[in-house]
Design an enzyme around this catalytic site. Structure first.
Site, short mmCIF file in Angstrom:
data_model
loop_
_atom_site.label_atom_id
_atom_site.label_comp_id
_atom_site.label_asym_id
_atom_site.label_seq_id
_atom_site.Cartn_x
_atom_site.Cartn_y
_atom_site.Cartn_z
N LYS A 185 -12.03 -5.04 -6.30
CA LYS A 185 -12.60 -3.83 -6.88
C LYS A 185 -11.59 -3.08 -7.74
CE LYS A 185 -11.36 -0.73 -3.12
NZ LYS A 185 -10.43 -1.51 -2.35
N LYS A 233 0.82 -1.21 0.00
CA LYS A 233 0.00 0.00 0.00
C LYS A 233 0.84 1.26 0.00
CE LYS A 233 -4.46 -1.57 1.64
NZ LYS A 233 -5.62 -1.34 2.51
N LYS A 278 -6.67 -12.21 -7.20
CA LYS A 278 -7.91 -12.32 -6.46
C LYS A 278 -8.94 -11.34 -7.02
CE LYS A 278 -8.45 -11.09 -1.96
NZ LYS A 278 -8.41 -11.07 -0.49
#
Ligand code: TRP
Length: 332
Positions: A199, A114, A196
């Site tokens: 969104k 991140k 995976k």
């Protein structure tokens, strides 16, 4: 009396809920309702480690709760709450930050990912996030925490923090075990079957509230495989796209892989893909309709999250009082 084991999990309302959340997590939660004493929450406090649009965060938090219920999580039998409504999370989160090492947090792969993605906003909350997650968990003294692949490292750190604390102060926290559900699909992206479903790749992601025609379009465009076999066969190594569609179909219909192979023998992908799309559309239709109905009933929804927060807070407070006493804070 035989006490039920305690189970707890949360999902961040940082994006709209999708089929991966449902088949990989929520559906299992529903099946475990009777077996465990369950706490499920909207992890809204975690989402602000990345900038959010306030109106969207509010909408998604309530929509997530409505969807939990619409998916079958009975609020009478599961404690459903919004994380920020239970102040003990923030309170224990701070304490646990003081029992989490800088080096440990630096090694978290999610932090590394991140911070690479949001280089202009590598804030202290993003770094300390696993301490808050440890607080989320340890407040409820759960026996089990479900381990999704991406959260394994945070769960292990939670155990380390709990053990470190207990070592100094005695048995304050129960050390939770990772829980690997017997069933449950790991749903991959429809157009990138090696990652995976998420969104961040919207074209490969089926959202719970999505319109049937959009769902069908995404399934028709789903990646099958690069060979020209055009045959529905379960082989994740060489046909990951087909295997993913098969596992979605299996999770929804309850059919086994050989049964699915027999059903589509000789059909090719042209028939198979829309059939999976149909199954998903029909599975999601009643959930979407029920969630829409619940969302319109503001008083009901408010009652659910207020009752949930009260129940959660009662349990969380017991743990927090114990912790405060042990570390030497003067009782209120
Ligand atoms: N970190 C989890 C995620 O990003 C969400 C989460 C927050 C969570 N607190 C938790 C999951 C406690 C399980 C238990 O998916």
């Amino acid at each position: 009396m035989d006490e039920k084991k305690v189970m707890l999990s949360g999902i961040q309302p940082s994006g709209d809920l999708h089929l991966g959340n449902y088949l990989g997590a929520i559906k299992n939660w529903v099946e475990r309702t009777e077996e465990f004493d369950n706490y499920y929450f909207m992890a809204d406090m975690h989402t602000i480690t990345v900038r959010q649009t306030p109106a969207d965060l509010r909408r998604r938090t309530l929509e997530q709760l409505a969807l939990y219920i619409a998916c079958g999580l009975d609020p009478e039998k599961n404690t459903l709450f919004i994380q920020s409504h239970v102040p003990q999370h923030a309170e224990l989160g701070w304490v646990l930050q003081c029992y989490t090492m800088f080096g440990e947090l630096s090694r978290m792969t999610q932090f590394k990912d991140k911070s690479a993605k949001h280089q202009d906003n590598i804030n202290a909350g993003l770094f300390a996030y696993p301490s808050l997650m440890a607080a989320d968990i340890l407040l409820y003294q759960p026996d089990f925490i479900p381990v999704g692949e991406d959260q394994k490292q945070h769960c292990e750190l939670t155990r380390d923090i709990a053990q470190r604390f207990n070592h100094v102060y005695g048995d304050v926290f129960k050390i939770p075990e990772p829980y690997i559900p017997k069933t449950g699909a790991r749903v991959m992206s429809l157009n990138a079957p090696d990652s995976k479903m998420s969104k961040s790749i919207p074209e490969g992601c089926i959202f719970m509230m999505e319109k049937p025609e959009d769902i069908q379009r995404k399934f028709k465009r789903a990646i099958t495989d690069s060979d020209s076999e055009n045959c529905v066969r379960f082989d994740p190594a060489t046909k990951p796209g087909v295997a993913n569609l098969m596992s979605i179909y299996a999770a929804i219909t309850g059919k086994s892989y050989p049964e699915i192979e027999a059903e589509f023998a000789g059909c090719g992908y042209g028939k198979f893909k829309p059939a999976v799309g149909d199954a998903v559309v029909e599975c999601l239709r009643p959930i979407r309709e029920e969630a829409t109905r619940i969302l319109a009933d503001k008083a009901y929804l408010e009652n659910v999250y207020k009752t949930g927060a009260e129940k959660a807070s009662y349990v969380a407070n017991k743990t927090l009082r114990k912790v405060y006493k042990k570390i030497g804070f003067v009782a209120r």
